[in-house]
Design a protein around this motif. Structure first.
Motif: not given
Length: 572
Positions: A311-312, A315-316, A319, A401-402, A405, A408-409, A414, A416
């Motif tokens: 998930h992270a 996003y990376a 983003r 992971g939070v 983000h 947004m985490g 999202t 996360a």
């Protein structure tokens, strides 16, 4: 939430790191060929990606609920559980006599991790059932086996574990639930149990509870406890669900996470139950289930770590924020050094924890296949490490992971934060991680450290051989293992158990860090020192494994400074 099952990673670990070939070369597991294992992993992975992963958010947003005494699960959960059951994923390791596949626990462990990553709330149902199957296989009468095991194996019925009461958490011996003999050989079970995962639901036609209770002549404490099988519906003469038993769901817990998993308060009011095993020997029978569950819970943590990492990473890779400081970068936050550090740490720790759990499962399989005491000792020694380090890794990776983000985490949309909320309880249930660590430095070192030293010797020998090929990675692993050996010697020499317990948690983490270095080194060697796995191994051994020194220094500090603190010193 999208999820890609890491089938290739499991296959690599089986082939090159944890030695599944040892298992498949035994008569007991000779049918678990490479082709069979690959097919199982691929089919289970596909089911997790296509069926379970889409249910992850539904379970969080639409929790299980109690309506007029009946539990309704989250949208799609009954269909998801049927897919698990019909695929045979409940009972991969179960006895073929009752419909199981009879495959190694290592394969079950891989499948359980994938299901946990896809939808942890739903995966708890088959995990509890797997544990009950194993307990019944080892301890139930032939009549109980014939009635219950085929239904549990097929997933038509599910199983639970009932230990905890409001006044008897980790101190199980303080339970008050009682069992009175009936005239027909059954028992009347009366009492209340709390924190019962999947204690009631609408995904199967019957729910079978394993309940700890005390017979009238049971002595106080754990030695007076017996184990009983108490079904929601009492089977009729044909083995089908008959009349309702005298039990009910009082309420469902309102939890931080795992909203899709119904956690029940159960009330037994003279419910009909059948004795499993011998009278007053319930803890031994229940521990068969709990040891299975402890590895399974560690694997839940690892599965969540994998899901949170994917998930992270997604996003990376998408983003865009700030200015890239590297030439030819992606233009996303993946260009930033700190983001790469976080992602590399998440991936490296997940690999280490996964390897430890699979090595634990291989040891269990070898114990099953050979009965050799050295495999039994290794399986027992690795179980608390797998449980505690696997769940610690899940929490740590989900937390990172939070953080990755950013703001947004912290926003629920999202997804996360769900990983972190869901996985947090895994460090608590099936024996808190503190209890796992105390078990490791207590009972698991009661052999004078023999099982620990066997692992240490193996790691050092492997590192010595690796010096010829990868000296920059092999040498720090060897040195770390020597530090670990000294910590084990210190623990074994302690007479005051509180000196051990005071450093138990850091000792477990220090041991896990060294094991992680060992398995990363194995991966790099299998890759001949070049490639993605070698680069990840270098990151872990250089940046993460050195934490072992601080952990083991803490572990060997003793307890005197803790007990020098006065009660008033803890005042706010």
């Amino acid at each position: 939430m999208p999820y890609r099952a890491p089938v290739e990673d499991f296959q690599f670990l089986f082939d090159h790191v944890v030695g599944l070939d040892q298992v498949t070369s035994t008569d007991r597991f000779s049918e678990a060929t490479a082709d069979v294992t690959a097919a199982i992993l691929n089919e289970a992975g596909k089911m997790c990606e296509e069926v379970l992963a889409p249910l992850q958010r539904a379970g969080d947003l639409h929790p299980a609920r109690l309506e007029n005494g009946v539990v309704r699960t989250s949208p799609g959960f009954p269909e998801g559980f049927r897919a698990v059951a019909e695929g045979g994923w409940v009972a991969i390791a179960a006895d073929p006599e009752y419909g199981g596949m009879g495959l190694p626990m290592a394969v079950t462990t891989a499948v359980n991790e994938m299901m946990s990553a896809a939808c942890l709330s739903l995966q708890l149902a088959p995990l509890m059932t797997q544990g009950q199957i194993e307990a019944l296989e080892h301890h139930a009468s032939d009549t109980l086996k014939a009635t219950y095991l085929p239904k549990l194996v097929s997933g038509e019925w599910t199983g639970t574990m009932n230990l905890t009461e409001s006044q008897a958490g980790s101190d199980v011996g303080a339970l008050r639930t009682k069992a009175e003999p009936n005239d027909d050989g059954t028992y009347a079970i009366t009492g209340q149990k709390i924190y019962i995962s999947w204690g009631d639901h609408d995904c199967a036609e019957n729910i079978c509870h394993l309940v700890l209770a005390r017979l009238p002549d049971g002595v106080p404490g754990t030695k007076g406890i017996s184990l009983f099988l108490v079904p929601k519906f009492i089977p009729d003469d044909d083995g089908n669900p008959g009349r309702a038993n005298d039990l009910r769901v009082v309420s469902l817990e309102h939890k931080m996470g795992l909203h899709g998993s119904p956690t029940a308060v159960m009330e037994y009011s003279g419910a009909t139950g059948w004795l499993v095993g011998e009278p007053h020997d319930g803890m031994r029978a229940m521990f068969t289930m709990m040891n299975n569950a402890r590895l399974g819970v560690g694997v839940q943590g690892i599965g969540v770590a994998e899901g949170a990492y994917q998930h992270a990473l997604a996003y990376a890779q998408d983003r865009k924020q700030g200015r890239s400081l590297i030439e030819g970068g992606t233009g996303t936050i993946l260009d930033h050094a700190n983001v790469r550090r976080m992602l590399a740490g998440m991936k490296a720790d997940t690999f280490a924890a996964r390897a430890i759990a699979l090595a634990n499962a291989v040891a269990i399989d070898m114990e099953t296949a050979t009965g050799a005491p050295e495999w039994s000792a290794r399986a027992a020694f690795l179980t608390p490490i797998s449980k505690a380090f696997g769940t610690y890794t899940g929490i740590s990776v989900a937390n990172t992971g939070v953080q990755l983000h950013g703001g947004m985490g912290y926003i629920e949309e999202t997804g996360a934060a769900q990983y972190l909320r869901d996985v947090r309880v895994t460090a608590i249930y099936e024996g808190t991680n503190g209890i796992q660590a105390m078990d490791l430095v207590g009972r698991k070192l009661s052999d004078g450290g023999e099982a620990a030293y066997a692992l240490i010797d193996e790691i050092e020998t492997h590192a010595e051989r690796a010096r010829e090929t990868l000296p920059d990675l092999a040498e720090p692993v060897w040195q770390a293992t020597e530090t670990l050996r000294e910590a084990v010697e210190w623990m074994v020499a302690r007479q005051d158990v509180n000196d051990r317990f005071a450093g138990a948690v850091p000792f477990l983490r220090g041991f896990a860090r060294v094991l992680g270095g060992h398995f990363h080194l194995s991966a790099a060697l299998a890759e001949t020192g070049e490639g993605a796995r070698t680069r990840l191994a270098r990151f872990y051994i250089t940046r993460i494994m050195p934490e072992h020194a601080a952990h083991l220094s803490h572990a060997t500090a003793g307890a005197s400074d803790l007990y020098a603190l006065q009660a008033e010193d803890f005042a706010a």
